[in-house]
Design an enzyme around this catalytic site. Structure first.
Site, PDB file in Angstrom:
ATOM      1  N   HIS A  73       0.882  -1.186  -0.093  1.00 18.59           N
ATOM      2  CA  HIS A  73       0.003  -0.053  -0.240  1.00 18.59           C
ATOM      3  C   HIS A  73       0.746   1.197  -0.069  1.00 18.59           C
ATOM      4  O   HIS A  73       1.752   1.466   0.622  1.00 18.59           O
ATOM      5  CB  HIS A  73      -0.820  -0.040   1.358  1.00 18.59           C
ATOM      6  CG  HIS A  73      -1.786  -1.087   1.449  1.00 18.59           C
ATOM      7  ND1 HIS A  73      -2.104  -1.729   2.888  1.00 18.59           N
ATOM      8  CD2 HIS A  73      -2.122  -2.043   0.647  1.00 18.59           C
ATOM      9  CE1 HIS A  73      -2.393  -2.790   2.733  1.00 18.59           C
ATOM     10  NE2 HIS A  73      -2.743  -3.021   1.244  1.00 18.59           N
ATOM     11  N   TYR A 136       2.899   2.859  14.195  1.00 16.33           N
ATOM     12  CA  TYR A 136       3.124   3.743  12.940  1.00 16.33           C
ATOM     13  C   TYR A 136       2.767   5.124  13.201  1.00 16.33           C
ATOM     14  O   TYR A 136       1.443   5.307  13.445  1.00 16.33           O
ATOM     15  CB  TYR A 136       2.997   3.174  11.327  1.00 16.33           C
ATOM     16  CG  TYR A 136       1.807   2.639  11.172  1.00 16.33           C
ATOM     17  CD1 TYR A 136       0.726   3.364  10.455  1.00 16.33           C
ATOM     18  CD2 TYR A 136       1.389   1.172  11.343  1.00 16.33           C
ATOM     19  CE1 TYR A 136      -0.337   2.825  10.012  1.00 16.33           C
ATOM     20  CE2 TYR A 136       0.253   0.705  11.107  1.00 16.33           C
ATOM     21  CZ  TYR A 136      -0.676   1.627  10.467  1.00 16.33           C
ATOM     22  OH  TYR A 136      -1.940   1.015  10.026  1.00 16.33           O
TER      23      TYR A 136
END
Length: 477
Positions: A73, A136
Protein backbone atom coordinates in the site's frame (compact mmCIF):
# COMPACT_ATOMS: atom_id res chain seq x y z
CA UNK A 1 16.04 -13.87 17.55
CA UNK A 2 17.25 -11.67 20.46
CA UNK A 3 17.04 -7.89 20.30
CA UNK A 4 20.35 -6.13 19.80
CA UNK A 5 20.86 -3.83 22.79
CA UNK A 6 22.96 -0.69 23.02
CA UNK A 7 22.92 0.50 19.41
CA UNK A 8 23.83 4.08 18.58
CA UNK A 9 21.08 6.19 17.01
CA UNK A 10 22.00 6.11 13.32
CA UNK A 11 20.37 6.48 9.92
CA UNK A 12 20.92 4.35 6.82
CA UNK A 13 19.89 5.65 3.40
CA UNK A 14 18.22 3.27 0.94
CA UNK A 15 17.98 3.18 -2.89
CA UNK A 16 14.51 4.70 -2.56
CA UNK A 17 14.81 8.49 -2.03
CA UNK A 18 13.50 9.52 1.37
CA UNK A 19 13.14 5.94 2.66
CA UNK A 20 15.52 5.68 5.60
CA UNK A 21 16.23 2.99 8.18
CA UNK A 22 16.92 4.02 11.78
CA UNK A 23 18.83 1.96 14.30
CA UNK A 24 17.43 2.77 17.74
CA UNK A 25 19.12 2.39 21.13
CA UNK A 26 17.33 -0.30 23.12
CA UNK A 27 18.19 -0.81 26.80
CA UNK A 28 17.42 -4.15 28.40
CA UNK A 29 18.16 -6.67 31.11
CA UNK A 30 16.54 -9.76 32.61
CA UNK A 31 13.37 -7.81 33.30
CA UNK A 32 12.80 -6.79 29.67
CA UNK A 33 13.73 -3.77 27.59
CA UNK A 34 13.06 -0.07 27.06
CA UNK A 35 13.57 2.25 24.09
CA UNK A 36 12.82 5.82 23.13
CA UNK A 37 10.84 5.07 20.01
CA UNK A 38 10.53 8.72 19.01
CA UNK A 39 12.79 11.31 20.55
CA UNK A 40 12.65 14.61 18.76
CA UNK A 41 15.56 16.35 20.46
CA UNK A 42 18.03 13.49 20.04
CA UNK A 43 16.98 12.87 16.45
CA UNK A 44 17.50 16.53 15.62
CA UNK A 45 20.93 16.50 17.27
CA UNK A 46 21.84 13.43 15.18
CA UNK A 47 20.99 15.32 12.01
CA UNK A 48 17.81 13.36 11.32
CA UNK A 49 15.17 15.51 9.62
CA UNK A 50 12.22 13.35 10.72
CA UNK A 51 11.19 15.32 13.81
CA UNK A 52 9.60 17.94 11.58
CA UNK A 53 7.47 15.60 9.49
CA UNK A 54 4.55 16.46 11.79
CA UNK A 55 2.83 13.25 12.94
CA UNK A 56 -0.83 13.63 13.89
CA UNK A 57 -1.91 10.02 14.39
CA UNK A 58 -0.40 6.90 16.02
CA UNK A 59 -1.61 3.47 14.87
CA UNK A 60 -0.82 -0.07 16.05
CA UNK A 61 -1.08 -3.25 13.97
CA UNK A 62 -1.22 -6.50 15.96
CA UNK A 63 -0.70 -9.83 14.19
CA UNK A 64 -1.42 -13.23 15.78
CA UNK A 65 0.32 -15.64 13.47
CA UNK A 66 3.69 -15.94 11.77
CA UNK A 67 3.40 -15.09 8.10
CA UNK A 68 0.60 -12.55 8.30
CA UNK A 69 1.25 -10.39 5.22
CA UNK A 70 -0.17 -6.96 4.43
CA UNK A 71 0.34 -4.62 1.47
CA UNK A 72 1.66 -3.34 -0.83
CA UNK A 73 0.00 0.00 0.00
CA UNK A 74 1.23 3.50 -0.87
CA UNK A 75 -0.54 6.17 1.16
CA UNK A 76 -0.68 9.94 0.57
CA UNK A 77 1.20 10.68 3.80
CA UNK A 78 4.52 9.95 5.46
CA UNK A 79 4.77 7.25 8.11
CA UNK A 80 7.31 6.17 10.71
CA UNK A 81 7.11 2.42 11.36
CA UNK A 82 8.67 0.62 14.30
CA UNK A 83 8.19 -2.74 16.00
CA UNK A 84 6.83 -2.89 19.52
CA UNK A 85 7.17 -6.62 19.90
CA UNK A 86 8.16 -9.46 17.58
CA UNK A 87 9.85 -9.19 14.21
CA UNK A 88 8.75 -8.39 10.66
CA UNK A 89 10.07 -8.57 7.13
CA UNK A 90 9.32 -5.36 5.25
CA UNK A 91 9.26 -4.65 1.53
CA UNK A 92 9.01 -1.17 0.08
CA UNK A 93 8.43 -0.20 -3.55
CA UNK A 94 8.62 3.34 -4.90
CA UNK A 95 5.25 4.03 -6.53
CA UNK A 96 5.76 7.77 -7.01
CA UNK A 97 6.08 9.49 -10.37
CA UNK A 98 9.75 9.83 -11.26
CA UNK A 99 12.94 8.01 -12.23
CA UNK A 100 12.92 5.66 -9.22
CA UNK A 101 9.40 4.34 -9.86
CA UNK A 102 9.50 0.59 -9.17
CA UNK A 103 12.66 0.64 -7.04
CA UNK A 104 12.54 -2.01 -4.30
CA UNK A 105 14.05 -2.23 -0.82
CA UNK A 106 13.64 -5.00 1.76
CA UNK A 107 14.77 -5.38 5.37
CA UNK A 108 13.91 -7.02 8.66
CA UNK A 109 12.69 -4.86 11.53
CA UNK A 110 12.70 -5.65 15.23
CA UNK A 111 12.32 -3.26 18.19
CA UNK A 112 15.82 -1.90 17.57
CA UNK A 113 15.12 -0.86 13.96
CA UNK A 114 12.56 1.56 12.51
CA UNK A 115 11.90 2.92 9.06
CA UNK A 116 10.59 6.21 7.70
CA UNK A 117 8.35 5.70 4.67
CA UNK A 118 7.73 8.82 2.56
CA UNK A 119 4.43 9.54 0.89
CA UNK A 120 3.83 7.41 -2.20
CA UNK A 121 6.23 4.62 -1.32
CA UNK A 122 4.39 1.30 -1.19
CA UNK A 123 4.94 -0.60 2.05
CA UNK A 124 4.19 -4.18 3.07
CA UNK A 125 4.98 -6.31 6.09
CA UNK A 126 5.20 -10.03 6.82
CA UNK A 127 5.39 -11.19 10.43
CA UNK A 128 8.27 -13.49 11.34
CA UNK A 129 7.24 -14.16 14.94
CA UNK A 130 3.86 -14.77 16.61
CA UNK A 131 2.14 -11.95 18.51
CA UNK A 132 3.97 -9.27 16.53
CA UNK A 133 2.86 -5.66 16.89
CA UNK A 134 4.22 -2.70 15.00
CA UNK A 135 3.33 0.94 15.37
CA UNK A 136 3.31 3.75 12.91
CA UNK A 137 3.13 7.49 13.22
CA UNK A 138 1.49 9.26 10.25
CA UNK A 139 1.34 12.94 9.42
CA UNK A 140 -2.24 13.02 8.18
CA UNK A 141 -5.54 11.73 9.49
CA UNK A 142 -7.07 8.83 7.62
CA UNK A 143 -9.63 10.02 5.09
CA UNK A 144 -11.95 8.13 2.72
CA UNK A 145 -11.26 10.86 0.17
CA UNK A 146 -7.50 10.31 0.17
CA UNK A 147 -5.84 8.86 -2.93
CA UNK A 148 -3.99 5.56 -2.50
CA UNK A 149 -1.81 3.51 -4.82
CA UNK A 150 -1.41 -0.26 -4.59
CA UNK A 151 0.86 -3.00 -5.97
CA UNK A 152 0.37 -6.76 -5.99
CA UNK A 153 2.48 -8.61 -3.44
CA UNK A 154 3.43 -11.17 -6.08
CA UNK A 155 4.41 -8.67 -8.78
CA UNK A 156 7.02 -10.27 -11.02
CA UNK A 157 8.84 -7.01 -11.74
CA UNK A 158 9.36 -6.12 -8.09
CA UNK A 159 10.29 -9.80 -7.50
CA UNK A 160 10.25 -9.55 -3.71
CA UNK A 161 11.82 -12.59 -2.05
CA UNK A 162 9.35 -13.20 0.77
CA UNK A 163 10.82 -15.25 3.64
CA UNK A 164 7.59 -17.23 3.78
CA UNK A 165 6.09 -17.98 0.33
CA UNK A 166 2.89 -16.08 -0.36
CA UNK A 167 0.93 -19.27 -1.00
CA UNK A 168 1.63 -20.33 2.61
CA UNK A 169 0.58 -17.15 4.44
CA UNK A 170 -2.53 -15.22 5.41
CA UNK A 171 -3.34 -12.46 2.88
CA UNK A 172 -6.59 -10.55 2.43
CA UNK A 173 -8.50 -10.98 -0.82
CA UNK A 174 -8.19 -7.28 -1.44
CA UNK A 175 -4.40 -7.43 -1.24
CA UNK A 176 -4.33 -10.46 -3.53
CA UNK A 177 -6.15 -8.49 -6.24
CA UNK A 178 -3.95 -5.41 -6.38
CA UNK A 179 -2.54 -4.59 -9.86
CA UNK A 180 0.85 -5.51 -11.29
CA UNK A 181 3.44 -2.76 -11.63
CA UNK A 182 2.70 -2.22 -15.32
CA UNK A 183 -0.88 -1.30 -14.40
CA UNK A 184 -0.12 0.89 -11.39
CA UNK A 185 -1.01 4.55 -11.69
CA UNK A 186 1.95 6.34 -10.06
CA UNK A 187 1.20 8.63 -7.18
CA UNK A 188 1.75 12.25 -8.27
CA UNK A 189 3.66 14.68 -6.08
CA UNK A 190 1.86 16.85 -3.58
CA UNK A 191 0.24 19.92 -5.05
CA UNK A 192 1.84 23.35 -5.35
CA UNK A 193 -0.55 26.28 -5.10
CA UNK A 194 0.24 29.68 -6.61
CA UNK A 195 -2.00 32.45 -5.31
CA UNK A 196 -2.35 35.76 -7.12
CA UNK A 197 -1.94 33.78 -10.32
CA UNK A 198 -3.36 36.50 -12.57
CA UNK A 199 -0.83 39.16 -11.60
CA UNK A 200 2.57 39.84 -13.15
CA UNK A 201 4.44 37.52 -10.81
CA UNK A 202 1.68 34.92 -10.97
CA UNK A 203 1.97 34.76 -14.75
CA UNK A 204 5.74 34.44 -14.51
CA UNK A 205 5.35 31.58 -12.03
CA UNK A 206 2.97 29.81 -14.41
CA UNK A 207 5.51 30.16 -17.22
CA UNK A 208 8.27 28.80 -14.96
CA UNK A 209 6.45 25.89 -13.31
CA UNK A 210 4.17 25.00 -16.22
CA UNK A 211 0.78 23.35 -16.29
CA UNK A 212 0.83 19.99 -14.53
CA UNK A 213 -1.77 18.03 -12.57
CA UNK A 214 0.03 18.93 -9.33
CA UNK A 215 0.24 22.67 -10.13
CA UNK A 216 -2.70 24.87 -9.14
CA UNK A 217 -2.98 28.54 -10.06
CA UNK A 218 -5.60 30.58 -8.24
CA UNK A 219 -6.63 34.18 -8.63
CA UNK A 220 -9.01 35.98 -6.30
CA UNK A 221 -12.03 34.48 -8.06
CA UNK A 222 -10.77 30.95 -7.43
CA UNK A 223 -9.52 31.51 -3.86
CA UNK A 224 -10.34 34.45 -1.61
CA UNK A 225 -7.46 34.68 0.85
CA UNK A 226 -9.51 36.93 3.15
CA UNK A 227 -12.41 34.48 3.40
CA UNK A 228 -13.15 33.16 6.90
CA UNK A 229 -13.58 29.73 5.27
CA UNK A 230 -10.06 29.62 3.83
CA UNK A 231 -8.94 26.86 6.22
CA UNK A 232 -11.58 24.51 4.79
CA UNK A 233 -11.34 25.68 1.16
CA UNK A 234 -8.90 22.89 0.22
CA UNK A 235 -7.71 19.56 1.60
CA UNK A 236 -4.52 21.31 2.61
CA UNK A 237 -2.65 18.12 3.56
CA UNK A 238 -2.50 17.39 -0.18
CA UNK A 239 -0.26 20.46 -0.72
CA UNK A 240 3.48 20.66 -0.26
CA UNK A 241 3.94 24.34 -1.10
CA UNK A 242 2.02 27.61 -1.30
CA UNK A 243 3.66 30.37 -3.32
CA UNK A 244 1.88 33.58 -2.40
CA UNK A 245 2.08 35.96 -5.34
CA UNK A 246 -0.98 37.90 -4.19
CA UNK A 247 -0.22 41.32 -2.74
CA UNK A 248 -1.38 44.92 -2.57
CA UNK A 249 1.30 46.94 -4.36
CA UNK A 250 -0.26 50.39 -4.88
CA UNK A 251 2.36 52.19 -2.87
CA UNK A 252 0.87 55.69 -3.01
CA UNK A 253 -2.79 54.64 -2.72
CA UNK A 254 -1.87 52.73 0.44
CA UNK A 255 -1.42 56.13 2.14
CA UNK A 256 -5.15 56.88 1.76
CA UNK A 257 -7.72 55.68 4.33
CA UNK A 258 -9.26 53.19 1.90
CA UNK A 259 -5.91 52.01 0.58
CA UNK A 260 -4.55 51.50 4.07
CA UNK A 261 -7.38 49.09 4.86
CA UNK A 262 -6.89 47.18 1.61
CA UNK A 263 -3.12 47.01 2.02
CA UNK A 264 -3.33 45.56 5.52
CA UNK A 265 -6.01 43.08 4.45
CA UNK A 266 -3.99 41.72 1.51
CA UNK A 267 -0.46 41.98 2.87
CA UNK A 268 -1.03 41.00 6.49
CA UNK A 269 -4.44 39.49 7.25
CA UNK A 270 -4.43 37.19 4.22
CA UNK A 271 -0.78 36.28 4.78
CA UNK A 272 -1.53 35.41 8.41
CA UNK A 273 -4.30 33.07 7.25
CA UNK A 274 -1.92 31.31 4.85
CA UNK A 275 0.72 31.12 7.59
CA UNK A 276 -1.72 29.33 9.92
CA UNK A 277 -2.65 26.86 7.18
CA UNK A 278 1.00 26.22 6.31
CA UNK A 279 1.98 25.68 9.94
CA UNK A 280 -0.89 23.30 10.74
CA UNK A 281 -0.43 21.24 7.57
CA UNK A 282 3.36 21.14 7.24
CA UNK A 283 3.31 23.22 4.05
CA UNK A 284 6.22 25.29 2.77
CA UNK A 285 5.07 28.91 2.43
CA UNK A 286 6.86 31.15 -0.07
CA UNK A 287 6.24 34.85 0.53
CA UNK A 288 7.46 37.72 -1.65
CA UNK A 289 8.68 40.79 0.20
CA UNK A 290 10.09 44.20 -0.75
CA UNK A 291 12.97 46.58 -0.15
CA UNK A 292 10.29 48.98 1.17
CA UNK A 293 10.64 47.28 4.55
CA UNK A 294 13.83 49.36 4.95
CA UNK A 295 14.16 53.14 5.33
CA UNK A 296 16.93 53.37 2.72
CA UNK A 297 19.50 55.08 4.94
CA UNK A 298 22.14 52.32 4.90
CA UNK A 299 25.24 53.11 2.84
CA UNK A 300 25.85 49.50 1.80
CA UNK A 301 23.59 46.71 0.68
CA UNK A 302 20.89 45.42 3.00
CA UNK A 303 21.34 41.87 4.23
CA UNK A 304 18.59 39.50 5.25
CA UNK A 305 19.43 40.14 8.91
CA UNK A 306 19.20 43.93 8.88
CA UNK A 307 16.40 45.33 11.07
CA UNK A 308 13.39 46.63 9.21
CA UNK A 309 12.24 50.25 9.50
CA UNK A 310 9.58 50.95 6.85
CA UNK A 311 8.71 54.55 5.98
CA UNK A 312 5.18 54.21 4.60
CA UNK A 313 2.04 52.12 4.91
CA UNK A 314 2.95 49.73 2.09
CA UNK A 315 6.35 49.04 3.64
CA UNK A 316 4.76 48.61 7.07
CA UNK A 317 2.35 45.99 5.76
CA UNK A 318 5.13 44.11 3.98
CA UNK A 319 7.27 44.13 7.11
CA UNK A 320 4.33 42.85 9.17
CA UNK A 321 3.69 40.10 6.62
CA UNK A 322 7.36 39.11 6.78
CA UNK A 323 7.18 38.82 10.57
CA UNK A 324 4.12 36.58 10.34
CA UNK A 325 5.70 34.27 7.74
CA UNK A 326 8.99 34.05 9.65
CA UNK A 327 7.35 31.88 12.34
CA UNK A 328 6.11 29.27 9.84
CA UNK A 329 8.43 26.25 10.30
CA UNK A 330 8.94 25.85 6.55
CA UNK A 331 9.11 29.22 4.84
CA UNK A 332 10.97 31.26 2.27
CA UNK A 333 10.72 35.05 2.36
CA UNK A 334 11.97 36.27 -1.02
CA UNK A 335 12.80 39.96 -0.72
CA UNK A 336 12.86 41.88 -4.01
CA UNK A 337 13.23 45.44 -5.29
CA UNK A 338 12.08 47.48 -8.27
CA UNK A 339 10.00 44.70 -9.83
CA UNK A 340 9.57 44.57 -13.61
CA UNK A 341 7.14 42.11 -15.21
CA UNK A 342 4.65 41.44 -17.95
CA UNK A 343 2.42 44.51 -18.11
CA UNK A 344 2.78 48.21 -17.41
CA UNK A 345 6.09 49.00 -15.76
CA UNK A 346 8.87 51.57 -15.67
CA UNK A 347 10.97 49.94 -18.40
CA UNK A 348 8.09 49.71 -20.86
CA UNK A 349 7.17 53.31 -20.13
CA UNK A 350 10.69 54.55 -20.80
CA UNK A 351 10.94 52.52 -24.01
CA UNK A 352 7.65 53.97 -25.19
CA UNK A 353 8.78 57.54 -24.41
CA UNK A 354 12.03 56.95 -26.31
CA UNK A 355 10.13 55.76 -29.37
CA UNK A 356 7.62 58.62 -29.25
CA UNK A 357 10.29 61.32 -28.97
CA UNK A 358 9.36 62.35 -25.43
CA UNK A 359 12.22 63.46 -23.16
CA UNK A 360 11.47 62.50 -19.52
CA UNK A 361 12.73 63.74 -16.18
CA UNK A 362 13.61 60.82 -13.91
CA UNK A 363 14.66 60.76 -10.26
CA UNK A 364 18.35 60.22 -9.65
CA UNK A 365 18.46 60.02 -5.85
CA UNK A 366 16.86 56.59 -5.43
CA UNK A 367 19.38 53.76 -5.78
CA UNK A 368 18.68 50.07 -6.17
CA UNK A 369 18.56 47.09 -8.53
CA UNK A 370 15.83 45.95 -10.88
CA UNK A 371 14.17 42.58 -10.30
CA UNK A 372 12.39 40.85 -13.18
CA UNK A 373 9.44 38.61 -12.39
CA UNK A 374 10.93 35.81 -14.52
CA UNK A 375 13.98 35.87 -12.26
CA UNK A 376 11.84 35.83 -9.12
CA UNK A 377 10.03 32.75 -10.43
CA UNK A 378 13.32 31.04 -11.31
CA UNK A 379 14.78 31.93 -7.94
CA UNK A 380 11.78 30.53 -6.08
CA UNK A 381 11.96 27.30 -8.06
CA UNK A 382 15.68 27.07 -7.33
CA UNK A 383 15.14 27.42 -3.57
CA UNK A 384 12.40 24.78 -3.58
CA UNK A 385 14.15 22.24 -5.79
CA UNK A 386 17.53 22.52 -4.11
CA UNK A 387 16.02 22.32 -0.63
CA UNK A 388 17.83 25.47 0.47
CA UNK A 389 17.69 26.31 4.17
CA UNK A 390 14.44 27.96 5.08
CA UNK A 391 14.46 31.67 5.83
CA UNK A 392 14.80 35.01 4.06
CA UNK A 393 16.61 35.49 0.74
CA UNK A 394 17.24 38.73 -1.12
CA UNK A 395 16.62 38.35 -4.85
CA UNK A 396 17.25 40.98 -7.51
CA UNK A 397 19.33 41.39 -10.63
CA UNK A 398 23.08 41.46 -10.11
CA UNK A 399 25.61 44.05 -11.21
CA UNK A 400 26.20 47.57 -9.99
CA UNK A 401 23.32 49.45 -8.32
CA UNK A 402 21.66 52.10 -10.45
CA UNK A 403 19.34 55.07 -10.00
CA UNK A 404 16.04 55.24 -11.81
CA UNK A 405 17.64 57.93 -13.95
CA UNK A 406 20.46 55.55 -14.93
CA UNK A 407 17.95 52.81 -15.70
CA UNK A 408 16.02 55.19 -17.95
CA UNK A 409 19.19 56.25 -19.81
CA UNK A 410 20.09 52.58 -20.31
CA UNK A 411 16.63 51.83 -21.72
CA UNK A 412 16.92 54.75 -24.15
CA UNK A 413 20.33 53.58 -25.31
CA UNK A 414 19.21 49.95 -25.71
CA UNK A 415 16.35 51.14 -27.91
CA UNK A 416 18.79 53.14 -30.10
CA UNK A 417 17.72 56.47 -28.62
CA UNK A 418 19.96 59.19 -27.17
CA UNK A 419 20.36 58.65 -23.42
CA UNK A 420 21.05 62.37 -23.10
CA UNK A 421 17.36 63.01 -23.67
CA UNK A 422 16.73 61.81 -20.09
CA UNK A 423 17.14 64.52 -17.45
CA UNK A 424 17.87 63.90 -13.76
CA UNK A 425 15.62 65.29 -11.03
CA UNK A 426 15.40 64.84 -7.28
CA UNK A 427 12.53 62.89 -5.75
CA UNK A 428 11.36 66.00 -3.92
CA UNK A 429 11.27 68.06 -7.10
CA UNK A 430 9.62 65.27 -9.10
CA UNK A 431 6.68 65.01 -6.72
CA UNK A 432 6.44 68.72 -5.88
CA UNK A 433 3.61 69.29 -8.35
CA UNK A 434 1.70 66.08 -7.58
CA UNK A 435 -1.65 66.90 -6.00
CA UNK A 436 -2.11 63.59 -4.16
CA UNK A 437 -0.71 61.58 -1.30
CA UNK A 438 2.74 60.26 -2.15
CA UNK A 439 4.34 57.43 -0.19
CA UNK A 440 7.89 57.95 1.07
CA UNK A 441 10.45 55.91 -0.87
CA UNK A 442 13.65 54.40 0.54
CA UNK A 443 16.56 56.33 -0.99
CA UNK A 444 18.68 53.18 -1.15
CA UNK A 445 17.12 49.75 -1.64
CA UNK A 446 20.21 47.80 -2.65
CA UNK A 447 19.95 44.18 -1.50
CA UNK A 448 22.92 41.92 -0.75
CA UNK A 449 22.73 38.75 -2.82
CA UNK A 450 25.40 36.79 -0.96
CA UNK A 451 23.01 34.36 0.74
CA UNK A 452 21.19 33.60 -2.51
CA UNK A 453 24.36 33.08 -4.54
CA UNK A 454 25.58 30.80 -1.75
CA UNK A 455 22.82 28.37 -2.75
CA UNK A 456 24.14 28.22 -6.31
CA UNK A 457 21.75 30.73 -7.91
CA UNK A 458 23.49 33.32 -10.10
CA UNK A 459 21.30 36.26 -11.12
CA UNK A 460 22.09 38.05 -14.36
CA UNK A 461 23.05 41.73 -14.25
CA UNK A 462 20.38 44.38 -14.68
CA UNK A 463 21.97 45.43 -17.98
CA UNK A 464 21.77 41.86 -19.33
CA UNK A 465 18.16 41.49 -18.20
CA UNK A 466 17.19 44.87 -19.66
CA UNK A 467 18.62 43.90 -23.02
CA UNK A 468 16.75 40.57 -22.99
CA UNK A 469 13.52 42.17 -21.76
CA UNK A 470 13.53 44.85 -24.44
CA UNK A 471 14.41 42.29 -27.12
CA UNK A 472 11.43 40.16 -26.08
CA UNK A 473 9.24 43.28 -26.14
CA UNK A 474 10.19 43.97 -29.76
CA UNK A 475 9.71 40.31 -30.76
CA UNK A 476 6.26 40.10 -29.17
CA UNK A 477 4.86 43.02 -31.12
Amino acid sequence: MPIEFGKTLTVTETPIPGLIVLDLPVHGDSRGWFKENWQREKMTAAGIDLPDFGPVQNNISFNDAVGTTRGIHAEPWDKYVSVATGRIFGAWVDLREGPTFGAVYTAELDPSRAIFVPRGVGNSYQTLEPDTAYTYLVNDHWSPDATYTFLNLADETAAIEWPIPLDQVEISEKDKNHPRLSDVVPMPPKRILVTGANGQLGRALRAEFGDHPWMEYAGRDELDLTSPDLASARRWRDYSTIINAAAYTKVDLAETPEGRVDAWAANVTAVAALARIATVNGITLVHVSSDYVFDGTKDGAYTENDPVSPLGVYGQTKAAGDAVVSVVPRHYIVRTSWVIGDGNNFVRTMASLAERGIDPKVVDDQIGRLTFTDDIARGIRHLLETGADHGTYNLSSGGDPMSWYEVARTVFELTDADGGRVSPVTTEAYFASVDALVAPRPARGVLSLDRLTGTGYRPATAHERLRAFLSERVTSR
